[in-house]
Design a protein around this motif. Structure first.
Motif, PDB file in Angstrom:
ATOM      1  N   LEU A 187       0.829  -1.204   0.000  1.00 50.70           N
ATOM      2  CA  LEU A 187       0.000   0.000   0.000  1.00 50.70           C
ATOM      3  C   LEU A 187       0.867   1.259   0.000  1.00 50.70           C
ATOM      4  O   LEU A 187       0.534   2.262  -0.640  1.00 50.70           O
ATOM      5  N   ALA A 188       1.973   1.175   0.732  1.00 47.26           N
ATOM      6  CA  ALA A 188       2.893   2.316   0.738  1.00 47.26           C
ATOM      7  C   ALA A 188       3.462   2.553  -0.654  1.00 47.26           C
ATOM      8  O   ALA A 188       3.662   3.701  -1.086  1.00 47.26           O
ATOM      9  N   SER A 189       3.715   1.448  -1.374  1.00 47.17           N
ATOM     10  CA  SER A 189       4.217   1.572  -2.740  1.00 47.17           C
ATOM     11  C   SER A 189       3.186   2.247  -3.636  1.00 47.17           C
ATOM     12  O   SER A 189       3.512   3.142  -4.427  1.00 47.17           O
ATOM     13  N   GLN A 190       1.949   1.804  -3.522  1.00 50.67           N
ATOM     14  CA  GLN A 190       0.880   2.432  -4.299  1.00 50.67           C
ATOM     15  C   GLN A 190       0.752   3.910  -3.946  1.00 50.67           C
ATOM     16  O   GLN A 190       0.552   4.763  -4.825  1.00 50.67           O
ATOM     17  N   GLN A 191       0.868   4.194  -2.638  1.00 52.36           N
ATOM     18  CA  GLN A 191       0.771   5.580  -2.205  1.00 52.36           C
ATOM     19  C   GLN A 191       1.901   6.417  -2.785  1.00 52.36           C
ATOM     20  O   GLN A 191       1.686   7.554  -3.233  1.00 52.36           O
ATOM     21  N   ALA A 192       3.109   5.832  -2.793  1.00 53.87           N
ATOM     22  CA  ALA A 192       4.255   6.558  -3.351  1.00 53.87           C
ATOM     23  C   ALA A 192       4.038   6.851  -4.837  1.00 53.87           C
ATOM     24  O   ALA A 192       4.350   7.952  -5.326  1.00 53.87           O
ATOM     25  N   LYS A 193       3.493   5.874  -5.571  1.00 50.87           N
ATOM     26  CA  LYS A 193       3.237   6.071  -7.000  1.00 50.87           C
ATOM     27  C   LYS A 193       2.194   7.153  -7.227  1.00 50.87           C
ATOM     28  O   LYS A 193       2.333   8.002  -8.132  1.00 50.87           O
ATOM     29  N   LEU A 194       1.141   7.140  -6.399  1.00 47.70           N
ATOM     30  CA  LEU A 194       0.099   8.160  -6.534  1.00 47.70           C
ATOM     31  C   LEU A 194       0.629   9.550  -6.185  1.00 47.70           C
ATOM     32  O   LEU A 194       0.272  10.551  -6.832  1.00 47.70           O
ATOM     33  N   LEU A 195       1.475   9.598  -5.149  1.00 50.20           N
ATOM     34  CA  LEU A 195       2.077  10.889  -4.798  1.00 50.20           C
ATOM     35  C   LEU A 195       2.932  11.415  -5.948  1.00 50.20           C
ATOM     36  O   LEU A 195       2.918  12.616  -6.255  1.00 50.20           O
ATOM     37  N   LYS A 196       3.649  10.483  -6.573  1.00 46.42           N
ATOM     38  CA  LYS A 196       4.483  10.891  -7.710  1.00 46.42           C
ATOM     39  C   LYS A 196       3.613  11.381  -8.867  1.00 46.42           C
ATOM     40  O   LYS A 196       3.920  12.395  -9.520  1.00 46.42           O
ATOM     41  N   GLN A 197       2.509  10.661  -9.116  1.00 42.55           N
ATOM     42  CA  GLN A 197       1.595  11.084 -10.175  1.00 42.55           C
ATOM     43  C   GLN A 197       1.010  12.456  -9.868  1.00 42.55           C
ATOM     44  O   GLN A 197       0.848  13.288 -10.763  1.00 42.55           O
ATOM     45  N   ARG A 198       0.675  12.681  -8.597  1.00 42.38           N
ATOM     46  CA  ARG A 198       0.116  13.983  -8.228  1.00 42.38           C
ATOM     47  C   ARG A 198       1.146  15.080  -8.418  1.00 42.38           C
ATOM     48  O   ARG A 198       0.802  16.192  -8.862  1.00 42.38           O
ATOM     49  N   GLU A 199       2.388  14.758  -8.066  1.00 41.29           N
ATOM     50  CA  GLU A 199       3.442  15.754  -8.251  1.00 41.29           C
ATOM     51  C   GLU A 199       3.616  16.091  -9.735  1.00 41.29           C
ATOM     52  O   GLU A 199       3.766  17.259 -10.115  1.00 41.29           O
ATOM     53  N   GLU A 200       3.569  15.025 -10.578  1.00 46.11           N
ATOM     54  CA  GLU A 200       3.718  15.261 -12.011  1.00 46.11           C
ATOM     55  C   GLU A 200       2.528  16.034 -12.566  1.00 46.11           C
ATOM     56  O   GLU A 200       2.682  16.929 -13.406  1.00 46.11           O
ATOM     57  N   ALA A 201       1.310  15.679 -12.064  1.00 46.66           N
ATOM     58  CA  ALA A 201       0.115  16.351 -12.553  1.00 46.66           C
ATOM     59  C   ALA A 201       0.100  17.815 -12.164  1.00 46.66           C
ATOM     60  O   ALA A 201      -0.408  18.665 -12.888  1.00 46.66           O
ATOM     61  N   SER A 202       0.598  18.115 -10.977  1.00 44.86           N
ATOM     62  CA  SER A 202       0.632  19.508 -10.515  1.00 44.86           C
ATOM     63  C   SER A 202       1.909  20.218 -10.914  1.00 44.86           C
ATOM     64  O   SER A 202       2.118  21.382 -10.552  1.00 44.86           O
ATOM     65  N   GLN A 203       2.797  19.488 -11.668  1.00 47.25           N
ATOM     66  CA  GLN A 203       4.070  20.036 -12.144  1.00 47.25           C
ATOM     67  C   GLN A 203       4.908  20.605 -11.004  1.00 47.25           C
ATOM     68  O   GLN A 203       5.521  21.658 -11.105  1.00 47.25           O
ATOM     69  N   SER A 204       4.856  19.816  -9.868  1.00 46.36           N
ATOM     70  CA  SER A 204       5.637  20.224  -8.709  1.00 46.36           C
ATOM     71  C   SER A 204       6.888  19.377  -8.640  1.00 46.36           C
ATOM     72  O   SER A 204       6.808  18.166  -8.529  1.00 46.36           O
ATOM     73  N   LYS A 205       8.059  19.992  -8.735  1.00 44.40           N
ATOM     74  CA  LYS A 205       9.335  19.284  -8.711  1.00 44.40           C
ATOM     75  C   LYS A 205       9.742  18.984  -7.258  1.00 44.40           C
ATOM     76  O   LYS A 205       9.775  19.880  -6.425  1.00 44.40           O
ATOM     77  N   LYS A 206      10.036  17.698  -7.026  1.00 46.13           N
ATOM     78  CA  LYS A 206      10.471  17.292  -5.700  1.00 46.13           C
ATOM     79  C   LYS A 206      11.926  16.859  -5.763  1.00 46.13           C
ATOM     80  O   LYS A 206      12.364  16.295  -6.767  1.00 46.13           O
ATOM     81  N   ALA A 207      12.627  17.089  -4.689  1.00 47.50           N
ATOM     82  CA  ALA A 207      14.055  16.700  -4.638  1.00 47.50           C
ATOM     83  C   ALA A 207      14.165  15.276  -4.117  1.00 47.50           C
ATOM     84  O   ALA A 207      13.773  14.990  -2.993  1.00 47.50           O
ATOM     85  N   PHE A 208      14.661  14.385  -4.957  1.00 45.80           N
ATOM     86  CA  PHE A 208      14.883  12.993  -4.551  1.00 45.80           C
ATOM     87  C   PHE A 208      16.360  12.690  -4.537  1.00 45.80           C
ATOM     88  O   PHE A 208      17.157  13.397  -5.139  1.00 45.80           O
ATOM     89  N   GLY A 209      16.688  11.622  -3.887  1.00 47.06           N
ATOM     90  CA  GLY A 209      18.105  11.274  -3.701  1.00 47.06           C
ATOM     91  C   GLY A 209      18.679  10.537  -4.884  1.00 47.06           C
ATOM     92  O   GLY A 209      18.156  10.539  -5.982  1.00 47.06           O
ATOM     93  N   THR A 210      19.767   9.901  -4.622  1.00 48.35           N
ATOM     94  CA  THR A 210      20.541   9.259  -5.682  1.00 48.35           C
ATOM     95  C   THR A 210      19.983   7.894  -6.050  1.00 48.35           C
ATOM     96  O   THR A 210      20.362   7.341  -7.063  1.00 48.35           O
TER      97      THR A 210
END
Length: 398
Positions: free
Chosen positions: A243-266
């Motif tokens: 479920l956490a994985s699904q949540q992470a994917k949805l959060l990423k989709q929301r970030e892409e949909a809102s064109q919000s750039k997030k800082a991720f690691g290496t």
């Protein structure tokens, strides 16, 4: 002039079309965001339900394990009683054998006494027969037939001795009979008591054996229940991870949909999760489980021994997707570093989580404090690295 009107018309046409496309794109983006937010809300509700079920399973597992511990203590007490009862039976058996021997010796003594009584009785009977045959002679006639004073006194002494002898014979017979009868009654009583004690202790031992069997069956049943709950807890943990994985994917989709750039690691090059080198106390891979004792139990991460309250640092930059209690993991933080790479930090002490779900963290930032919550035998950090949800050897990422 006509050409000018043509360009003006073309301009307005393009303006209208472009505006329509812009509004359509914006409208589609809003719809997509709304859809993603709705899915996220549903997913968060499902995560909460799974979390509650996981906590219930853990509480049930704790109760079952406590019942196993209590039953094992009761079984130990029963076995101690059985051992004590067995020794008492042995003691009573020895007493029974001793009393039986005494009774046999007394029987021999009784035969000897009865022989003496019979001899005395024969002597008295012989005198009675003699008196009957020769006629009854009174003690007075014997005295009056004396020839002299000395003869009289001699006869008197003989008569007195004869009477006393008869009296002693009667008294000895009565004393022997009473003594033997008393001893026999006493030994019979002790023997009956010993037999009763043996019977009672054997019945007690039988009852204790029955209790031992019942306790053993109960422990076996509870152990099976404990294993079943542990399996359920492990499945629930995997469900929370999924479920956490699904949540992470949805959060990423929301970030892409809102064109919000997030800082991720290496996505793989991590630092040690402490500000100093603490020892690895249990490596990644198969091992004997320190709590259940299960052989060939797969350890999905590494255990790093550190004092309680020691600051735990983010191994890499990323987004916090879990910051809560997770069954056997106890208080747990999971960070999504992008590219399908996560890090998991478990057994955090109570009130030791220092970040929140959705928070962005940087590499080396304090996220929690070492503890011993969940299935843990002491203060340490359980550290995992997962790639596309599959556990990896963390050492190769550090």
């Amino acid at each position: 002039m006509a050409k000018k009107r043509f360009f003006i018309a073309l301009f307005f046409t393009l303006f209208i079309v472009t505006g329509s496309i812009s509004y359509a794109v914006v409208g589609n983006a809003d719809t997509e965001l709304e859809r993603i937010n709705n899915e996220l809300r549903k997913l968060e509700q499902q995560i909460e339900r799974e979390k509650m079920e996981t906590q219930e399973s853990e509480q049930e597992l704790k109760a079952v394990n406590q019942e196993i511990k209590t039953t094992e203590q009761e079984l130990k007490q029963v076995m101690n009683k059985m051992e004590k009862t067995g020794k008492e039976i042995e003691k009573f058996e020895r007493e029974k054998e001793n009393l039986t021997l005494q009774l046999e010796q007394l029987s021999v003594k009784l035969e000897a006494t009865q022989f003496r009584i019979n001899q005395r009785r024969e002597f008295i009977d012989a005198r009675i027969r003699s008196m009957y045959t020769e006629g009854q002679v009174s003690y007075l006639n014997v005295l009056l037939s004396s020839n002299s004073i000395s003869d009289f006194l001699g006869r008197m002494d003989n008569l007195v001795m004869l009477v006393k002898q008869d009296q002693r014979i009667v008294e000895q017979n009565k004393s022997d009979q009473d003594q033997v009868g008393q001893q026999k009654a006493e030994i019979d009583s002790k023997l009956a008591q010993a037999i009763t004690l043996i019977r009672n202790t054997e019945q007690l031992k039988s009852d204790l054996k029955k209790q031992e069997n019942e306790k053993s069956i109960m422990i076996s049943s509870l152990s099976e229940r404990s294993e079943a709950i542990a399996d359920i807890s492990e499945e629930q943990e995997e469900t929370l991870i999924r479920l956490a994985s699904q949540q992470a994917k949805l959060l990423k989709q929301r970030e892409e949909a809102s064109q919000s750039k997030k800082a991720f690691g290496t996505g793989g090059n991590f630092v040690w999760p402490f500000d100093r080198k603490y020892p690895i106390t249990s490596n990644y891979g198969y091992r004997t489980h320190p709590i259940t004792g299960e052989k060939e139990s797969f350890h999905k991460g590494i255990d790093i021994g550190a004092p309680g309250g020691t600051s735990i640092l983010a191994a890499g930059s990323g987004s916090v997707i879990i910051a809560q209690w997770m069954s056997g993991y106890g208080n747990t933080v999971i960070i999504d570093h992008g590219k399908g790479i996560w890090t998991l930090y478990a057994h955090i002490r109570m009130n030791g989580i220092k970040v929140e779900k959705g928070e962005q963290v940087k590499q080396g930032q304090k996220i929690a404090e070492v503890g011993s919550t969940g299935n843990s035998t002491g203060n340490h950090l359980h550290f995992e690295v997962r790639e596309n949800e599959e556990a990896q050897d963390p050492v190769s990422y550090l």
